[in-house]
Write a protein that holds these residues in place. Structure first.
Motif, PDB file in Angstrom:
ATOM      1  N   PRO A  99       4.205  10.351  15.529  1.00 29.60           N
ATOM      2  CA  PRO A  99       4.226  11.085  14.254  1.00 29.60           C
ATOM      3  C   PRO A  99       4.957  10.360  13.141  1.00 29.60           C
ATOM      4  O   PRO A  99       4.584  10.463  11.968  1.00 29.60           O
ATOM      5  N   ARG A 100       6.000   9.598  13.488  1.00 29.51           N
ATOM      6  CA  ARG A 100       6.739   8.886  12.439  1.00 29.51           C
ATOM      7  C   ARG A 100       5.908   7.791  11.798  1.00 29.51           C
ATOM      8  O   ARG A 100       6.009   7.551  10.588  1.00 29.51           O
ATOM      9  N   VAL A 101       5.081   7.099  12.597  1.00 30.92           N
ATOM     10  CA  VAL A 101       4.249   6.065  11.987  1.00 30.92           C
ATOM     11  C   VAL A 101       3.137   6.702  11.157  1.00 30.92           C
ATOM     12  O   VAL A 101       2.734   6.160  10.115  1.00 30.92           O
ATOM     13  N   LEU A 102       2.652   7.863  11.581  1.00 32.06           N
ATOM     14  CA  LEU A 102       1.656   8.572  10.775  1.00 32.06           C
ATOM     15  C   LEU A 102       2.265   9.051   9.457  1.00 32.06           C
ATOM     16  O   LEU A 102       1.603   9.017   8.415  1.00 32.06           O
ATOM     17  N   ALA A 103       3.523   9.483   9.495  1.00 34.42           N
ATOM     18  CA  ALA A 103       4.198   9.890   8.262  1.00 34.42           C
ATOM     19  C   ALA A 103       4.378   8.699   7.327  1.00 34.42           C
ATOM     20  O   ALA A 103       4.203   8.818   6.107  1.00 34.42           O
ATOM     21  N   LEU A 104       4.718   7.540   7.906  1.00 35.11           N
ATOM     22  CA  LEU A 104       4.861   6.338   7.089  1.00 35.11           C
ATOM     23  C   LEU A 104       3.517   5.935   6.490  1.00 35.11           C
ATOM     24  O   LEU A 104       3.436   5.560   5.311  1.00 35.11           O
ATOM     25  N   LEU A 105       2.466   6.032   7.288  1.00 32.26           N
ATOM     26  CA  LEU A 105       1.129   5.714   6.786  1.00 32.26           C
ATOM     27  C   LEU A 105       0.759   6.644   5.639  1.00 32.26           C
ATOM     28  O   LEU A 105       0.232   6.206   4.608  1.00 32.26           O
ATOM     29  N   ALA A 106       1.048   7.937   5.796  1.00 30.80           N
ATOM     30  CA  ALA A 106       0.710   8.909   4.754  1.00 30.80           C
ATOM     31  C   ALA A 106       1.521   8.694   3.484  1.00 30.80           C
ATOM     32  O   ALA A 106       1.067   9.031   2.382  1.00 30.80           O
ATOM     33  N   SER A 107       2.712   8.106   3.620  1.00 31.30           N
ATOM     34  CA  SER A 107       3.571   7.908   2.453  1.00 31.30           C
ATOM     35  C   SER A 107       3.124   6.731   1.587  1.00 31.30           C
ATOM     36  O   SER A 107       3.550   6.613   0.437  1.00 31.30           O
ATOM     37  N   LEU A 108       2.293   5.855   2.154  1.00 28.85           N
ATOM     38  CA  LEU A 108       1.835   4.695   1.391  1.00 28.85           C
ATOM     39  C   LEU A 108       0.838   5.136   0.322  1.00 28.85           C
ATOM     40  O   LEU A 108      -0.041   5.953   0.569  1.00 28.85           O
ATOM     41  N   ASP A 109       0.979   4.575  -0.854  1.00 27.28           N
ATOM     42  CA  ASP A 109       0.014   4.843  -1.909  1.00 27.28           C
ATOM     43  C   ASP A 109      -1.357   4.329  -1.493  1.00 27.28           C
ATOM     44  O   ASP A 109      -1.462   3.331  -0.775  1.00 27.28           O
ATOM     45  N   GLN A 110      -2.414   4.987  -1.946  1.00 26.83           N
ATOM     46  CA  GLN A 110      -3.756   4.562  -1.564  1.00 26.83           C
ATOM     47  C   GLN A 110      -4.096   3.169  -2.094  1.00 26.83           C
ATOM     48  O   GLN A 110      -5.076   2.558  -1.670  1.00 26.83           O
ATOM     49  N   LEU A 111      -3.287   2.657  -3.017  1.00 31.02           N
ATOM     50  CA  LEU A 111      -3.494   1.292  -3.483  1.00 31.02           C
ATOM     51  C   LEU A 111      -3.055   0.282  -2.423  1.00 31.02           C
ATOM     52  O   LEU A 111      -3.390  -0.904  -2.507  1.00 31.02           O
ATOM     53  N   THR A 112      -2.329   0.738  -1.408  1.00 33.33           N
ATOM     54  CA  THR A 112      -1.836  -0.136  -0.343  1.00 33.33           C
ATOM     55  C   THR A 112      -2.625   0.131   0.932  1.00 33.33           C
ATOM     56  O   THR A 112      -2.336   1.080   1.661  1.00 33.33           O
ATOM     57  N   PRO A 113      -3.629  -0.675   1.233  1.00 31.07           N
ATOM     58  CA  PRO A 113      -4.405  -0.471   2.460  1.00 31.07           C
ATOM     59  C   PRO A 113      -3.524  -0.681   3.686  1.00 31.07           C
ATOM     60  O   PRO A 113      -2.691  -1.587   3.717  1.00 31.07           O
ATOM     61  N   ALA A 114      -3.726   0.150   4.703  1.00 28.75           N
ATOM     62  CA  ALA A 114      -2.922   0.038   5.909  1.00 28.75           C
ATOM     63  C   ALA A 114      -3.694   0.572   7.103  1.00 28.75           C
ATOM     64  O   ALA A 114      -4.526   1.474   6.967  1.00 28.75           O
ATOM     65  N   VAL A 115      -3.402  -0.005   8.283  1.00 29.91           N
ATOM     66  CA  VAL A 115      -4.066   0.364   9.524  1.00 29.91           C
ATOM     67  C   VAL A 115      -3.008   0.419  10.628  1.00 29.91           C
ATOM     68  O   VAL A 115      -2.117  -0.435  10.682  1.00 29.91           O
ATOM     69  N   VAL A 116      -3.101   1.409  11.508  1.00 29.30           N
ATOM     70  CA  VAL A 116      -2.234   1.486  12.683  1.00 29.30           C
ATOM     71  C   VAL A 116      -3.039   1.004  13.885  1.00 29.30           C
ATOM     72  O   VAL A 116      -4.109   1.529  14.185  1.00 29.30           O
TER      73      VAL A 116
END
Length: 293
Positions: free
Chosen positions: A107-124
């Motif tokens: 859940p913590r990595v999902l929270a970090l992913l959600a906190s990123l602005d959509q201008l910052t692409p990210a993948v877990v």
């Protein structure tokens, strides 16, 4: 496909070390091997030739840390290759690979992913390179031809290694595919050394060896590398040329999971990412969904 052993790894690394690089004089004599002879490596590492021969034949039992470190120094292994050698030496004998639990992002990595602005692409990413989650722009950047919700179903999760070698869309996307392919294979070998009992990982490697000549060729080289930073040079189907630096954030709560974040390499790429983010927002608005994930 048989698992890699200490012996096969040592043999592949020995073949790449020239006598000159090891400080040996050959006096111009012809040699039948491309790298060091077993006897030469044994002498330089301070072990007997007979013992080293048994190591390469996987008949010497478990080598000590001191012997492995001496061989690593003589062979010029870097930190990742040395860690891989130790991982292979610790591989348990006997029980076959076992089925691992389904991977779920913390859940913590999902929270970090959600906190990123959509201008910052990210993948877990999971242990085997499966996509466990991504934000909308990360999905649009690396796999817009796939279903955004696929990572939620363990049976449908996109596999980055499988996509990289078996999916024509992914291959066309990467302008520096050859460079990144070597990194993917070297990292997969490092992961396999750390997880010798992972049945799905062994099956993935076997599948890629069977169905991709490029993967089989690179796997046979025997290179090992970690995958933490680098540059992806893309020809994106909707925003054109875009170069991004990737950096991997390891997760203390899930040591096998990685959050991979993509940032623009230059100003034109920053403009392209803004355009891509806008496209994603427009698509979400047209679909009547929330703009923020």
């Amino acid at each position: 496909m048989g698992a890699e052993s200490v012996g096969t790894f040592l043999k592949s690394r020995r073949a790449r070390v020239t006598p000159a690089a090891a400080g040996l004089r050959t006096y111009g004599t012809a040699r039948r091997v491309p790298g060091l002879r077993r006897e030469e490596l044994a002498q330089l590492a301070g072990v007997s030739a007979g013992y080293y021969t048994r190591l390469e034949q996987d008949q010497a039992g478990t080598a000590s840390r001191q012997v492995l470190d001496a061989l690593a120094r003589t062979l010029g292994l870097d930190a990742t290759e040395t860690a891989h050698l130790h991982n292979l030496a610790r591989r348990p004998a006997g029980p076959p690979p076992v089925r691992q639990r389904c991977e779920r992002p913390h859940p913590r990595v999902l929270a970090l992913l959600a906190s990123l602005d959509q201008l910052t692409p990210a993948v877990v990413l999971g242990r085997r390179g499966d996509v466990l989650a991504w934000n909308r722009t990360g999905h649009a950047l690396v796999a817009g031809h796939l279903d955004f919700d696929a990572p939620q179903d363990p049976e449908r999760r996109p596999s980055i290694p499988r996509m990289f070698f078996l999916d024509s869309h992914t291959r066309e996307l990467h302008r520096n595919w050859d460079e990144l392919a070597r990194v993917h294979v070297a990292y997969l070998r490092f992961t396999a050394g750390r997880n010798p009992t992972d049945r799905r990982l062994a099956r993935l490697i076997g599948e890629l060896v069977m169905h991709s000549e490029d993967f089989a060729r690179l796997w046979a080289v025997g290179d090992v590398a970690d995958c933490t930073v680098g540059t992806m040079r893309l020809r994106h189907p909707t925003v054109g040329r875009v170069d991004v630096d990737y950096q991997v954030w390891l997760q203390p709560d899930s040591v096998d999971h990685r959050l991979e974040i993509y940032t623009p390499y230059d100003d034109p790429s920053a403009d392209a990412l803004r355009l891509l983010s806008g496209q994603v927002a427009d698509q979400r608005a047209a679909a009547g969904g929330e703009l923020a994930e």
